[in-house]
Design a protein around this motif. Structure first.
Motif, PDB file in Angstrom:
ATOM      1  N   ARG A   1     -10.458  27.716 -19.266  1.00  0.00           N
ATOM      2  CA  ARG A   1     -11.044  28.477 -20.382  1.00  0.00           C
ATOM      3  C   ARG A   1     -12.551  28.623 -20.227  1.00  0.00           C
TER       4      ARG A   1
ATOM      5  N   LYS B   1     -14.292  23.472 -26.390  1.00  0.00           N
ATOM      6  CA  LYS B   1     -13.016  23.898 -25.803  1.00  0.00           C
ATOM      7  C   LYS B   1     -12.159  22.730 -25.295  1.00  0.00           C
TER       8      LYS B   1
ATOM      9  N   SER C   1      -1.350  29.292 -23.982  1.00  0.00           N
ATOM     10  CA  SER C   1      -0.223  29.812 -24.756  1.00  0.00           C
ATOM     11  C   SER C   1       0.712  30.651 -23.894  1.00  0.00           C
TER      12      SER C   1
ATOM     13  N   THR D   1      -3.501  33.491 -21.588  1.00  0.00           N
ATOM     14  CA  THR D   1      -3.830  33.528 -23.006  1.00  0.00           C
ATOM     15  C   THR D   1      -3.998  32.081 -23.456  1.00  0.00           C
TER      16      THR D   1
ATOM     17  N   SER E   1      -5.042  29.041 -26.439  1.00  0.00           N
ATOM     18  CA  SER E   1      -4.725  28.758 -27.841  1.00  0.00           C
ATOM     19  C   SER E   1      -5.830  29.172 -28.807  1.00  0.00           C
ATOM     20  N   ASP E   2      -7.041  29.382 -28.316  1.00  0.00           N
ATOM     21  CA  ASP E   2      -8.128  29.845 -29.198  1.00  0.00           C
ATOM     22  C   ASP E   2      -8.165  31.369 -29.298  1.00  0.00           C
ATOM     23  N   GLY E   3      -7.155  32.032 -28.713  1.00  0.00           N
ATOM     24  CA  GLY E   3      -7.053  33.489 -28.792  1.00  0.00           C
ATOM     25  C   GLY E   3      -7.676  34.230 -27.624  1.00  0.00           C
ATOM     26  N   HIS E   4      -8.437  33.538 -26.786  1.00  0.00           N
ATOM     27  CA  HIS E   4      -9.075  34.197 -25.636  1.00  0.00           C
ATOM     28  C   HIS E   4      -7.990  34.655 -24.656  1.00  0.00           C
ATOM     29  N   ASP E   5      -8.043  35.919 -24.278  1.00  0.00           N
ATOM     30  CA  ASP E   5      -7.022  36.437 -23.355  1.00  0.00           C
ATOM     31  C   ASP E   5      -7.556  37.536 -22.445  1.00  0.00           C
TER      32      ASP E   5
END
Length: 128
Positions: free
Chosen positions: A35, A57, A63, A76, A78-82
């Motif tokens: 991440r 982080k 995810s 992707t 878990s904090d939404g970063h994709d």
């Protein structure tokens, strides 16, 4: 251009991505490591010197992992970063230079007086 890994396996319980390369070399990369080293513009910026230090982080997980053509994976978190594609060359570099990348990251956190810990507070926990 690097060859694709022969195996990619994510273990949710440990938040580690295990990668086996065609030459039989193996590596494990934490979700946090991936991440904070995302190849996205959000992390790298749009030019030299525009990198954005990722903080908080430590507890991020993965995810979803999706193949992108024959050259990369999209992760992707878990904090939404994709955003950002981990192409095979970059992924191999992260594996081969993991210790150097990690120490540089820790040094940058220290210099910024920042932390790996999330500043998120669970309101439900406060009310109990």
């Amino acid at each position: 251009m690097h060859n694709a890994p022969s195996k990619i396996d994510y273990q949710q319980a440990t938040a580690l991505l295990y990668i086996t390369w065609p030459d039989a070399s193996e590596a494990s990369l934490s979700a946090e490591f991936l991440r904070v080293h995302s190849p996205s513009a959000e992390v790298r910026g749009h030019g030299i010197g525009q990198q954005v230090l990722q903080t908080g982080k430590k507890n991020v997980t993965i995810s979803k992992i999706e193949p992108t053509g024959r050259y990369a994976i999209k992760i992707t978190f878990s904090d939404g970063h994709d955003t950002g594609l981990f192409d095979w060359g970059y992924l191999k570099k992260l594996c081969d230079q993991k210790n150097d990348y990690w120490q540089t990251y820790l040094d940058k956190l220290e210099a910024a007086n920042a932390t790996r810990e999330s500043m998120f507070i669970d309101i439900k926990q406060l009310n109990n």
